[in-house]
Design a protein around this motif. Structure first.
Motif, PDB file in Angstrom:
ATOM      1  N   GLY A  76       0.819  -1.207   0.000  1.00  0.00           N
ATOM      2  CA  GLY A  76       0.000   0.000   0.000  1.00  0.00           C
ATOM      3  C   GLY A  76       0.852   1.255   0.000  1.00  0.00           C
ATOM      4  N   ARG A  77       1.933   1.281   0.811  1.00  0.00           N
ATOM      5  CA  ARG A  77       2.828   2.444   0.844  1.00  0.00           C
ATOM      6  C   ARG A  77       3.508   2.630  -0.514  1.00  0.00           C
ATOM      7  NH1 ARG A  77       2.547   5.989   4.988  1.00  0.00           N
ATOM      8  NH2 ARG A  77       4.758   6.352   4.912  1.00  0.00           N
ATOM      9  N   ALA A  78       3.891   1.530  -1.154  1.00  0.00           N
ATOM     10  CA  ALA A  78       4.519   1.624  -2.475  1.00  0.00           C
ATOM     11  C   ALA A  78       3.525   2.155  -3.502  1.00  0.00           C
ATOM     12  CB  ALA A  78       5.065   0.261  -2.897  1.00  0.00           C
ATOM     13  N   ALA A  79       2.264   1.720  -3.425  1.00  0.00           N
ATOM     14  CA  ALA A  79       1.246   2.189  -4.368  1.00  0.00           C
ATOM     15  C   ALA A  79       0.957   3.676  -4.180  1.00  0.00           C
ATOM     16  CB  ALA A  79      -0.039   1.380  -4.198  1.00  0.00           C
ATOM     17  N   GLU A  80       1.042   4.159  -2.937  1.00  0.00           N
ATOM     18  CA  GLU A  80       0.832   5.587  -2.674  1.00  0.00           C
ATOM     19  C   GLU A  80       2.022   6.428  -3.098  1.00  0.00           C
ATOM     20  OE1 GLU A  80       0.066   5.778   1.503  1.00  0.00           O
ATOM     21  OE2 GLU A  80      -2.090   5.901   1.205  1.00  0.00           O
ATOM     22  N   GLY A  81       3.160   5.802  -3.308  1.00  0.00           N
ATOM     23  CA  GLY A  81       4.364   6.540  -3.654  1.00  0.00           C
ATOM     24  C   GLY A  81       5.110   7.048  -2.432  1.00  0.00           C
ATOM     25  N   LYS A  82       4.789   6.534  -1.260  1.00  0.00           N
ATOM     26  CA  LYS A  82       5.443   6.969  -0.029  1.00  0.00           C
ATOM     27  C   LYS A  82       6.590   6.048   0.375  1.00  0.00           C
ATOM     28  CE  LYS A  82       1.427   9.253   1.908  1.00  0.00           C
ATOM     29  NZ  LYS A  82       0.503   9.320   3.034  1.00  0.00           N
ATOM     30  N   LEU A  83       6.898   5.057  -0.454  1.00  0.00           N
ATOM     31  CA  LEU A  83       7.963   4.114  -0.159  1.00  0.00           C
ATOM     32  C   LEU A  83       8.892   4.064  -1.358  1.00  0.00           C
ATOM     33  CD1 LEU A  83       9.032   1.961   1.813  1.00  0.00           C
ATOM     34  CD2 LEU A  83       7.655   0.313   0.587  1.00  0.00           C
ATOM     35  N   ASP A  84      10.160   4.330  -1.139  1.00  0.00           N
ATOM     36  CA  ASP A  84      11.149   4.340  -2.216  1.00  0.00           C
ATOM     37  C   ASP A  84      11.737   2.942  -2.356  1.00  0.00           C
ATOM     38  OD1 ASP A  84      12.976   5.033  -4.153  1.00  0.00           O
ATOM     39  OD2 ASP A  84      14.370   5.993  -2.746  1.00  0.00           O
ATOM     40  N   LEU A  85      11.192   2.154  -3.284  1.00  0.00           N
ATOM     41  CA  LEU A  85      11.644   0.783  -3.463  1.00  0.00           C
ATOM     42  C   LEU A  85      13.056   0.718  -4.022  1.00  0.00           C
ATOM     43  CD1 LEU A  85       8.372  -0.831  -4.835  1.00  0.00           C
ATOM     44  CD2 LEU A  85       9.297  -0.953  -2.531  1.00  0.00           C
ATOM     45  N   ARG A  86      13.430   1.666  -4.874  1.00  0.00           N
ATOM     46  CA  ARG A  86      14.799   1.673  -5.401  1.00  0.00           C
ATOM     47  C   ARG A  86      15.809   1.930  -4.298  1.00  0.00           C
ATOM     48  NH1 ARG A  86      13.331   5.180 -10.630  1.00  0.00           N
ATOM     49  NH2 ARG A  86      12.408   3.500 -11.836  1.00  0.00           N
ATOM     50  N   GLY A  87      15.482   2.807  -3.384  1.00  0.00           N
ATOM     51  CA  GLY A  87      16.367   3.089  -2.260  1.00  0.00           C
ATOM     52  C   GLY A  87      16.551   1.871  -1.371  1.00  0.00           C
ATOM     53  N   ILE A  88      15.463   1.126  -1.153  1.00  0.00           N
ATOM     54  CA  ILE A  88      15.554  -0.092  -0.352  1.00  0.00           C
ATOM     55  C   ILE A  88      16.414  -1.122  -1.070  1.00  0.00           C
ATOM     56  CG2 ILE A  88      14.220  -2.041   0.549  1.00  0.00           C
ATOM     57  CD1 ILE A  88      11.946  -0.055   1.053  1.00  0.00           C
ATOM     58  N   ARG A  89      16.202  -1.276  -2.362  1.00  0.00           N
ATOM     59  CA  ARG A  89      17.000  -2.222  -3.136  1.00  0.00           C
ATOM     60  C   ARG A  89      18.478  -1.846  -3.110  1.00  0.00           C
ATOM     61  NH1 ARG A  89      16.463  -1.631  -9.139  1.00  0.00           N
ATOM     62  NH2 ARG A  89      17.910  -0.010  -8.572  1.00  0.00           N
ATOM     63  N   ASP A  90      18.785  -0.563  -3.292  1.00  0.00           N
ATOM     64  CA  ASP A  90      20.170  -0.118  -3.254  1.00  0.00           C
ATOM     65  C   ASP A  90      20.802  -0.358  -1.891  1.00  0.00           C
ATOM     66  OD1 ASP A  90      20.000   0.651  -5.885  1.00  0.00           O
ATOM     67  OD2 ASP A  90      19.711   2.791  -5.424  1.00  0.00           O
ATOM     68  N   ALA A  91      20.055  -0.143  -0.819  1.00  0.00           N
ATOM     69  CA  ALA A  91      20.587  -0.370   0.529  1.00  0.00           C
ATOM     70  C   ALA A  91      20.850  -1.850   0.770  1.00  0.00           C
ATOM     71  CB  ALA A  91      19.632   0.188   1.563  1.00  0.00           C
ATOM     72  N   LEU A  92      19.968  -2.709   0.260  1.00  0.00           N
ATOM     73  CA  LEU A  92      20.144  -4.144   0.458  1.00  0.00           C
ATOM     74  C   LEU A  92      21.291  -4.707  -0.368  1.00  0.00           C
ATOM     75  CD1 LEU A  92      16.439  -5.346   0.597  1.00  0.00           C
ATOM     76  CD2 LEU A  92      18.056  -5.175   2.496  1.00  0.00           C
ATOM     77  N   THR A  93      21.557  -4.132  -1.532  1.00  0.00           N
ATOM     78  CA  THR A  93      22.640  -4.619  -2.370  1.00  0.00           C
ATOM     79  C   THR A  93      23.967  -3.959  -2.046  1.00  0.00           C
ATOM     80  OG1 THR A  93      22.106  -3.025  -4.109  1.00  0.00           O
ATOM     81  CG2 THR A  93      21.107  -5.218  -4.284  1.00  0.00           C
ATOM     82  N   GLY A  94      23.983  -3.005  -1.144  1.00  0.00           N
ATOM     83  CA  GLY A  94      25.226  -2.377  -0.716  1.00  0.00           C
ATOM     84  C   GLY A  94      25.648  -1.189  -1.561  1.00  0.00           C
ATOM     85  N   ARG A  95      24.809  -0.723  -2.439  1.00  0.00           N
ATOM     86  CA  ARG A  95      25.160   0.427  -3.273  1.00  0.00           C
ATOM     87  C   ARG A  95      25.015   1.743  -2.538  1.00  0.00           C
ATOM     88  NH1 ARG A  95      22.182  -1.133  -8.928  1.00  0.00           N
ATOM     89  NH2 ARG A  95      23.344  -3.042  -9.271  1.00  0.00           N
TER      90      ARG A  95
END
Length: 63
Positions: free
Chosen positions: A40-59
């Protein structure tokens, strides 16, 4: 009604079937509610999925 509330309600409906399994059903319900809230947060645009992915991959780090 916000997408977060709708997502949590959908997670609760999906998790309702697992409640007959007592403690494990409760844990699965929490997982479904969290997943619904995140969707729901991702659909609202209040969650930055790219930022989470970058943090998990170490970028990207918090420092």
């Amino acid at each position: 009604m916000s997408y977060t509330v709708v997502g949590m309600a959908a997670g609760a409906v999906l998790a309702w079937a697992t409640l007959s399994y007592r403690f494990w059903g409760f844990l699965i319900m929490l997982v479904f509610l969290a997943a619904g809230a995140l969707c729901g947060r991702a659909a609202e645009g209040k969650l930055d999925l790219r930022g989470i992915r970058d943090a998990l991959t170490g970028r990207r780090s918090s420092s």
